[in-house]
Design a protein around this motif. Sequence first.
Motif, PDB file in Angstrom:
ATOM      1  N   MET A  55      14.946  35.978 -14.440  1.00 42.17           N
ATOM      2  CA  MET A  55      14.960  35.765 -15.877  1.00 42.17           C
ATOM      3  C   MET A  55      13.622  35.237 -16.373  1.00 42.17           C
ATOM      4  SD  MET A  55      17.691  33.324 -17.894  1.00 42.17           S
ATOM      5  CE  MET A  55      19.018  33.841 -16.778  1.00 42.17           C
ATOM      6  N   GLY A  56      12.960  34.453 -15.525  1.00 38.36           N
ATOM      7  CA  GLY A  56      11.730  33.785 -15.933  1.00 38.36           C
ATOM      8  C   GLY A  56      10.446  34.507 -15.578  1.00 38.36           C
ATOM      9  N   ARG A  57      10.526  35.753 -15.115  1.00 37.03           N
ATOM     10  CA  ARG A  57       9.305  36.484 -14.776  1.00 37.03           C
ATOM     11  C   ARG A  57       8.374  36.546 -15.988  1.00 37.03           C
ATOM     12  NH1 ARG A  57      10.488  35.708 -10.266  1.00 37.03           N
ATOM     13  NH2 ARG A  57      11.426  37.150  -8.776  1.00 37.03           N
ATOM     14  N   GLY A  58       7.119  36.149 -15.774  1.00 37.15           N
ATOM     15  CA  GLY A  58       6.147  36.152 -16.846  1.00 37.15           C
ATOM     16  C   GLY A  58       6.148  34.871 -17.670  1.00 37.15           C
ATOM     17  N   LEU A  59       7.123  33.994 -17.445  1.00 37.51           N
ATOM     18  CA  LEU A  59       7.195  32.736 -18.182  1.00 37.51           C
ATOM     19  C   LEU A  59       7.124  31.537 -17.240  1.00 37.51           C
ATOM     20  CD1 LEU A  59       7.566  31.227 -20.862  1.00 37.51           C
ATOM     21  CD2 LEU A  59      10.053  31.457 -20.563  1.00 37.51           C
ATOM     22  N   LEU A  60       7.971  31.498 -16.229  1.00 36.38           N
ATOM     23  CA  LEU A  60       7.954  30.394 -15.273  1.00 36.38           C
ATOM     24  C   LEU A  60       6.649  30.383 -14.492  1.00 36.38           C
ATOM     25  CD1 LEU A  60      11.588  30.544 -13.830  1.00 36.38           C
ATOM     26  CD2 LEU A  60      10.703  29.006 -15.590  1.00 36.38           C
ATOM     27  N   ARG A  61       6.113  29.209 -14.239  1.00 35.04           N
ATOM     28  CA  ARG A  61       4.797  29.083 -13.596  1.00 35.04           C
ATOM     29  C   ARG A  61       4.877  28.816 -12.105  1.00 35.04           C
ATOM     30  NH1 ARG A  61       0.230  28.388 -16.376  1.00 35.04           N
ATOM     31  NH2 ARG A  61      -0.580  27.190 -14.607  1.00 35.04           N
ATOM     32  N   LEU A  62       6.064  28.559 -11.580  1.00 30.63           N
ATOM     33  CA  LEU A  62       6.193  28.246 -10.163  1.00 30.63           C
ATOM     34  C   LEU A  62       6.688  29.456  -9.383  1.00 30.63           C
ATOM     35  CD1 LEU A  62       7.837  24.693 -10.206  1.00 30.63           C
ATOM     36  CD2 LEU A  62       5.442  25.261  -9.777  1.00 30.63           C
ATOM     37  N   PRO A  63       6.284  29.590  -8.130  1.00 27.47           N
ATOM     38  CA  PRO A  63       6.848  30.645  -7.278  1.00 27.47           C
ATOM     39  C   PRO A  63       8.326  30.373  -7.023  1.00 27.47           C
ATOM     40  CG  PRO A  63       5.482  29.165  -5.980  1.00 27.47           C
ATOM     41  CD  PRO A  63       5.271  28.785  -7.414  1.00 27.47           C
ATOM     42  N   ASP A  64       9.061  31.421  -6.691  1.00 29.59           N
ATOM     43  CA  ASP A  64      10.510  31.314  -6.527  1.00 29.59           C
ATOM     44  C   ASP A  64      10.906  30.202  -5.558  1.00 29.59           C
ATOM     45  OD1 ASP A  64      10.324  33.509  -8.117  1.00 29.59           O
ATOM     46  OD2 ASP A  64      11.353  34.895  -6.760  1.00 29.59           O
ATOM     47  N   GLU A  65      10.144  30.048  -4.476  1.00 30.85           N
ATOM     48  CA  GLU A  65      10.542  29.092  -3.437  1.00 30.85           C
ATOM     49  C   GLU A  65      10.397  27.634  -3.879  1.00 30.85           C
ATOM     50  OE1 GLU A  65       6.249  30.364  -2.568  1.00 30.85           O
ATOM     51  OE2 GLU A  65       8.127  31.317  -3.195  1.00 30.85           O
ATOM     52  N   MET A 117      15.791  30.103 -21.807  1.00 35.02           N
ATOM     53  CA  MET A 117      15.375  31.450 -21.436  1.00 35.02           C
ATOM     54  C   MET A 117      16.615  32.328 -21.450  1.00 35.02           C
ATOM     55  SD  MET A 117      12.821  31.082 -18.148  1.00 35.02           S
ATOM     56  CE  MET A 117      14.196  30.715 -17.047  1.00 35.02           C
ATOM     57  N   VAL A 118      16.398  33.612 -21.626  1.00 36.71           N
ATOM     58  CA  VAL A 118      17.520  34.546 -21.668  1.00 36.71           C
ATOM     59  C   VAL A 118      17.143  35.811 -20.906  1.00 36.71           C
ATOM     60  CG1 VAL A 118      16.737  35.492 -23.886  1.00 36.71           C
ATOM     61  CG2 VAL A 118      19.148  35.728 -23.218  1.00 36.71           C
ATOM     62  N   ALA A 119      18.106  36.379 -20.190  1.00 45.10           N
ATOM     63  CA  ALA A 119      17.829  37.575 -19.389  1.00 45.10           C
ATOM     64  C   ALA A 119      17.518  38.785 -20.259  1.00 45.10           C
ATOM     65  CB  ALA A 119      19.015  37.864 -18.470  1.00 45.10           C
ATOM     66  N   LEU A 154      19.143  35.363 -29.788  1.00 47.93           N
ATOM     67  CA  LEU A 154      19.741  34.617 -30.895  1.00 47.93           C
ATOM     68  C   LEU A 154      21.099  34.049 -30.502  1.00 47.93           C
ATOM     69  CD1 LEU A 154      19.730  33.677 -33.825  1.00 47.93           C
ATOM     70  CD2 LEU A 154      20.686  35.905 -34.474  1.00 47.93           C
ATOM     71  N   THR A 155      21.959  34.890 -29.972  1.00 52.19           N
ATOM     72  CA  THR A 155      23.306  34.447 -29.608  1.00 52.19           C
ATOM     73  C   THR A 155      23.261  33.423 -28.477  1.00 52.19           C
ATOM     74  OG1 THR A 155      24.227  36.578 -30.259  1.00 52.19           O
ATOM     75  CG2 THR A 155      25.565  35.208 -28.816  1.00 52.19           C
ATOM     76  N   ALA A 156      22.487  33.724 -27.443  1.00 60.13           N
ATOM     77  CA  ALA A 156      22.412  32.813 -26.301  1.00 60.13           C
ATOM     78  C   ALA A 156      21.774  31.489 -26.694  1.00 60.13           C
ATOM     79  CB  ALA A 156      21.630  33.472 -25.171  1.00 60.13           C
ATOM     80  N   GLY A 157      20.691  31.554 -27.481  1.00 58.17           N
ATOM     81  CA  GLY A 157      20.018  30.335 -27.892  1.00 58.17           C
ATOM     82  C   GLY A 157      20.917  29.433 -28.712  1.00 58.17           C
ATOM     83  N   LEU A 158      21.692  30.018 -29.629  1.00 65.72           N
ATOM     84  CA  LEU A 158      22.600  29.220 -30.443  1.00 65.72           C
ATOM     85  C   LEU A 158      23.674  28.544 -29.592  1.00 65.72           C
ATOM     86  CD1 LEU A 158      23.140  31.441 -33.618  1.00 65.72           C
ATOM     87  CD2 LEU A 158      22.156  29.146 -33.537  1.00 65.72           C
ATOM     88  N   ALA A 159      24.207  29.285 -28.640  1.00 66.18           N
ATOM     89  CA  ALA A 159      25.247  28.720 -27.785  1.00 66.18           C
ATOM     90  C   ALA A 159      24.716  27.541 -26.974  1.00 66.18           C
ATOM     91  CB  ALA A 159      25.802  29.797 -26.862  1.00 66.18           C
ATOM     92  N   LEU A 160      23.538  27.709 -26.389  1.00 67.02           N
ATOM     93  CA  LEU A 160      22.959  26.639 -25.575  1.00 67.02           C
ATOM     94  C   LEU A 160      22.486  25.475 -26.437  1.00 67.02           C
ATOM     95  CD1 LEU A 160      21.007  28.915 -23.084  1.00 67.02           C
ATOM     96  CD2 LEU A 160      22.912  27.402 -22.487  1.00 67.02           C
TER      97      LEU A 160
END
Length: 312
Positions: A165-175, A249-251, A257-263
Amino acid sequence: MNIRTFQPGDEATQAALFNVAAFALPGFKAATAEDVKRRTRARGFDPGARFYAEEGGQVVGYCVLEPDQGRVSVPWCRKGFESAAGPLLDTALAAARARGLNTVFAAYRRDWEPVLTFLADRGFVVAREIVNFWADPVDLPTLVNRSKLPIDRLRQTDLPAVAAMGRGLLRLPDEKLESYFFANPYFPAEALLVLRGADDAPVAIGIGLESSTYADVKKVDPNAPCFRLGAFGTEGLNTKRVNGLFSFMVADPGRALTAGLALLSEASQEMTEGTVTALAAQCPSDAPHLTSFYTRYFKEHGRFPVLEKRLA
């Protein structure tokens, strides 16, 4: 001119150099030796990545590389010794290459024109802006989980989906995500909320931070180049802790919009039961589906540019 690396005792000299070189810039905030010492005493401090130019036995300028972040400072020099700036930056970039970095970045206020010009003249380009937001909870619309999907806490088994979900946004490697989310000294794993789909897989992830010891968003400088703790995209960076921080973040960007409002509904309810009187957010401009959400429900408070340089 001699360029050397950090030696104990440089902290006061570095603070004084910054104060003399930057005091006329908008929003200037004086540095202290204690500020510098906190950095040099931090775990992982690399004394070989902090550079000082000497002339006649006196330190006349410095430049800092933070190799674990890929961040570099502009060189700050005494008046009359501006010629040291180029060699200092070149030395820092050479050190970045030697450590295997392919890109470095710098972040400064957008009204620090001499600083931005110096960087642009040396091949740095604005990659994105970091936009800061705030909101009064009473101004938010009545929030409900319109998706009708369940929200619960982050699980370790969710991490592969979160990484994707975070590809291109998250700064840390998966591990490194497990330790960041589940062993972070500044926020508990329980602060992370997951919106799940019909198959129980994560659809979106959000975070809400509440602590009376963290800064009030209405009292911080919104144009200062400070990354905010917990905002997705700031992992591994030096961050400022702001009370009431919400980020998500959203997949599927089409469901932002919908996911952000719910969270936001879930996180804001939890946070405002504590010490939060104003919500905060921070988002990079190159995530338009996220910035659109914050622009709709929050008020833009300020922004600052991030400049990047690729290393040959």
